[in-house]
Design an enzyme around this catalytic site. Structure first.
Site, mmCIF file in Angstrom:
data_model
loop_
_atom_site.group_PDB
_atom_site.id
_atom_site.type_symbol
_atom_site.label_atom_id
_atom_site.label_comp_id
_atom_site.label_asym_id
_atom_site.label_seq_id
_atom_site.Cartn_x
_atom_site.Cartn_y
_atom_site.Cartn_z
ATOM 1 N N HIS A 67 45.204 39.053 46.014
ATOM 2 C CA HIS A 67 44.154 39.932 45.478
ATOM 3 C C HIS A 67 42.768 39.455 45.900
ATOM 4 O O HIS A 67 42.484 38.263 45.866
ATOM 5 C CB HIS A 67 44.249 40.008 43.949
ATOM 6 C CG HIS A 67 45.399 40.857 43.499
ATOM 7 N ND1 HIS A 67 46.712 40.465 43.663
ATOM 8 C CD2 HIS A 67 45.426 42.099 42.957
ATOM 9 C CE1 HIS A 67 47.504 41.429 43.216
ATOM 10 N NE2 HIS A 67 46.758 42.431 42.793
ATOM 11 N N PRO A 68 41.917 40.413 46.278
ATOM 12 C CA PRO A 68 40.549 40.043 46.658
ATOM 13 C C PRO A 68 39.733 39.705 45.416
ATOM 14 O O PRO A 68 39.996 40.250 44.332
ATOM 15 C CB PRO A 68 40.020 41.329 47.299
ATOM 16 C CG PRO A 68 40.729 42.424 46.565
ATOM 17 C CD PRO A 68 42.103 41.881 46.260
ATOM 18 N N GLU A 87 38.642 50.922 43.073
ATOM 19 C CA GLU A 87 38.710 50.297 41.745
ATOM 20 C C GLU A 87 37.439 49.501 41.443
ATOM 21 O O GLU A 87 36.868 49.620 40.354
ATOM 22 C CB GLU A 87 39.937 49.372 41.680
ATOM 23 C CG GLU A 87 41.240 50.146 41.691
ATOM 24 C CD GLU A 87 42.442 49.366 42.217
ATOM 25 O OE1 GLU A 87 43.541 49.950 42.269
ATOM 26 O OE2 GLU A 87 42.296 48.184 42.586
ATOM 27 N N CYS A 122 42.618 44.380 35.854
ATOM 28 C CA CYS A 122 42.674 45.782 36.246
ATOM 29 C C CYS A 122 41.292 46.393 36.008
ATOM 30 O O CYS A 122 40.938 46.721 34.874
ATOM 31 C CB CYS A 122 43.746 46.504 35.432
ATOM 32 S SG CYS A 122 43.834 48.259 35.807
HETATM 33 C C1 2AL Z 1 40.962 43.739 41.662
HETATM 34 C C2 2AL Z 1 40.906 44.781 42.607
HETATM 35 O O1 2AL Z 1 40.661 44.658 43.814
HETATM 36 N N1 2AL Z 1 41.136 45.927 41.913
HETATM 37 C C3 2AL Z 1 41.346 45.607 40.613
HETATM 38 O O2 2AL Z 1 41.578 46.424 39.710
HETATM 39 N N2 2AL Z 1 41.234 44.259 40.484
HETATM 40 N N3 2AL Z 1 40.759 42.427 42.013
HETATM 41 C C4 2AL Z 1 40.758 41.399 41.098
HETATM 42 N N4 2AL Z 1 40.548 40.169 41.605
HETATM 43 O O3 2AL Z 1 40.953 41.597 39.905
#
Ligand code: 2AL
Length: 170
Positions: A67-68, A87, A122
């Protein structure tokens, strides 16, 4: 796309379409493909959840590492996946003030230093103040608790991505 169509897709198309329901983990789509036909979108989601739950702890942390960061390097460089971009944009992470941006960068780094994987939440189920609060609060968790919390968030992200892709037959 309707569920009946999902159940009939050629293997390669299924994997391509669902490659990113778990961020940058097409192996998840490949793994559940052979469990078709699914009787409902919930059943597809449950198969994905079961696959993730059966992974060893190193595999779960591997998923988190795909995940970024929130408002991180990928956002700045324009290299986020289209799902992540939407997102993170939804919650205003693409237009942070410079104070917010430096605070988030510091929290991201502190979190990764402590746990060895990025903070995952999220974004679409939260707003910006809530994300900052959670970043602070979750920093105090034990490693195993945080691995589990991160995976819970991965599943919420997956839920919304699946809702965007599949609907029940008319
Ligand atoms: C992210 C993402 O890219 N989209 C999301 O809902 N959460 N990344 C994150 N590190 O929580």
């Amino acid at each position: 796309m309707e569920l009946s169509r999902v159940n009939e897709l050629p293997y390669e198309d299924f994997i391509n379409i669902f490659a990113n329901v778990v961020e940058k983990c097409p192996i998840v789509a490949a793994a559940v493909c052979s469990s078709r036909p699914f009787g409902s979108v919930d059943a597809l989601e449950a198969a994905i959840g079961d696959f993730i739950d059966a992974l060893p702890e190193s595999g779960k942390e591997g998923i988190l590492r795909c995940h970024p960061d929130l408002a991180g390097r990928d956002l700045q460089a324009g290299t986020l996946t289209q799902e992540s971009l939407k997102e993170q944009g939804n919650v205003g992470l693409d237009v942070l003030t410079s104070d917010e941006a430096s605070s988030m960068a510091r929290l991201n780094e502190d979190y990764k230093k402590r746990f060895g994987f990025p903070f995952v939440i999220c974004a679409r189920m939260n707003d910006k103040p809530n994300i900052f609060r959670e970043m602070h609060a979750r920093m105090a968790n034990q490693h195993e608790v945080e691995r589990m919390r991160g995976i819970e968030e991965v599943k919420k992200i997956c839920h919304l991505r699946l809702q965007d892709l599949v609907h029940a037959d008319a």
